[in-house]
Design an enzyme around this catalytic site. Structure first.
Site, PDB file in Angstrom:
ATOM      1  N   LYS A  57       0.721  -1.050  -0.398  1.00 38.38           N
ATOM      2  CA  LYS A  57       0.043   0.272   0.154  1.00 38.38           C
ATOM      3  C   LYS A  57       1.237   1.719   0.343  1.00 38.38           C
ATOM      4  CE  LYS A  57      -3.246  -2.021   2.516  1.00 38.38           C
ATOM      5  NZ  LYS A  57      -4.956  -2.990   3.121  1.00 38.38           N
ATOM      6  N   GLN A 101      -5.324  -1.518   9.465  1.00 37.01           N
ATOM      7  CA  GLN A 101      -4.714  -2.939   8.822  1.00 37.01           C
ATOM      8  C   GLN A 101      -4.966  -4.246   9.809  1.00 37.01           C
ATOM      9  OE1 GLN A 101      -3.819  -3.131   5.868  1.00 37.01           O
ATOM     10  NE2 GLN A 101      -3.291  -5.449   5.830  1.00 37.01           N
ATOM     11  N   ASP A 124     -11.088   2.856   3.597  1.00 43.20           N
ATOM     12  CA  ASP A 124     -11.365   1.355   4.095  1.00 43.20           C
ATOM     13  C   ASP A 124     -13.178   1.191   3.310  1.00 43.20           C
ATOM     14  OD1 ASP A 124     -10.061  -0.657   3.706  1.00 43.20           O
ATOM     15  OD2 ASP A 124      -9.368  -1.552   5.362  1.00 43.20           O
TER      16      ASP A 124
END
Ligand code: NAD
Length: 293
Positions: A57, A101, A124
């Site tokens: 990422k 995460q 997200d």
């Protein structure tokens, strides 16, 4: 030997194209806004798979000109400390997107942490506010993996309207939001899950089948309709008969690709699209930056 007939849906190439477009958008906006977009990826602990995802990422961010404000915290970090960090990033004007995460170490309350992220920085798309916007069909930040699947279908002109889409898996991360996105685009949607008694009976009805389970080779060629679109979200690491480590999806690629019309490879299908959608969400938040925190 497989005599593959299906066309491949190349998520890797599309993700690169999207990243190129985002790079141009960032270059154009940076002069006006006076700073680059920023994404903060918070990782707690040392899960090796997570470390690889975070690195990918951050590398992708660098390619499009997004500044990384990643924080790697020790496994034993208490809940209050992670919440305080999220609060600080919520207020940081250089940060447009925040991502925690997953999975987190078991002592941490994942849902509480996801709720702590400011909805407008929820890169997200997992905050209840953004999931609520999705269910109401309103604009908002969309969950990255399902959004990546929808974008891939769109790129290949695979119109879902009126088609029977069978989603296998009902997680809040993939299956549920994806079912809503397909419904929004007028597909007839079925959702299969661990308690579905006869999975093959369901999947054989699918013009589009999306597998998001995490079980290698769960869906075989006999379980799919000829000419269908097979989208594989699953990522499973297996050891081959020769003893090599390999990534595979939830579809048995060799048999399904002889029956389906289209199929996504693993790796190189949905995975890169997830990262591209994360960058896109960050740039979307950046575009609506108004100088306030
Ligand atoms: P999860 O474990 O939260 O959910 C799995 C789902 O599969 C559950 O809803 C369960 O009901 C269903 N299921 C389990 N066994 C089944 C069976 N025999 N038949 C039908 N359904 C069954 O997993 P998740 O977070 O949704 O992830 C699913 C897979 O997708 C994993 O392999 C994960 O690594 C992968 N994933 C990939 C990406 C990507 O970017 N490509 C992103 C997220 C997740």
């Amino acid at each position: 030997m497989s005599s593959e007939t299906a066309s491949l849906l190349n998520g890797k190439a599309l993700a690169q194209k999207i990243q190129g477009e985002l790079k141009t958008t960032v270059e154009t906006l940076q002069g006006k806004i006076g700073r680059p977009p920023g994404l903060a990826v918070i990782m707690v602990g040392d899960n090796p798979a997570s470390a690889v995802y975070v690195r990918n990422k951050e590398k992708a961010c660098a390619k499009v000109g997004i500044a990384s404000f990643g924080r790697h915290l020790p496994t034993e970090t208490p809940q209050e400390e992670v919440e305080a960090l999220i609060q600080q990033l919520n207020e940081d004007k250089r940060v447009d997107g925040i991502l925690v995460q997953l999975p987190l170490p078991p002592h941490l309350d994942t849902v509480k942490l996801l709720h702590a992220i400011a909805p407008e920085k929820d890169a997200d798309g997992l905050h209840p506010m953004n999931l609520g916007h999705l269910i109401r069909g309103e604009a908002g930040l969309r969950s990255c993996t399902p959004a990546g699947v929808m974008r891939l279908l769109e790129e290949y002109n695979l119109d879902v309207a009126g088609k029977h889409a069978v989603v296998v898996g009902r997680s809040i991360l993939v299956g549920k939001p994806l079912a809503l996105m397909l419904l929004e685009k007028n597909a007839t949607v079925s959702i299969a899950h661990s308690r579905t008694p006869d999975l093959g009976e369901m999947t054989r009805q699918g013009d589009i089948i999306i597998a998001a389970v995490g079980k290698p080779n769960l869906i075989t060629g006999e379980m799919v309709k000829p000419g269908c679109v097979a989208i594989d979200v699953g990522i499973n690491r297996i050891i081959t008969e020769e003893g090599a480590s390999k990534l595979v999806g939830d579809f048995e690629f060799n048999s399904v690709s002889q029956v389906s019309g289209y199929i996504t490879p693993v790796p190189g299908g949905v995975g890169p699209m997830t990262v591209a959608m994360l960058l896109q969400n960050t740039v979307l938040s950046y575009q609506s930056y108004d100088g306030e925190s």
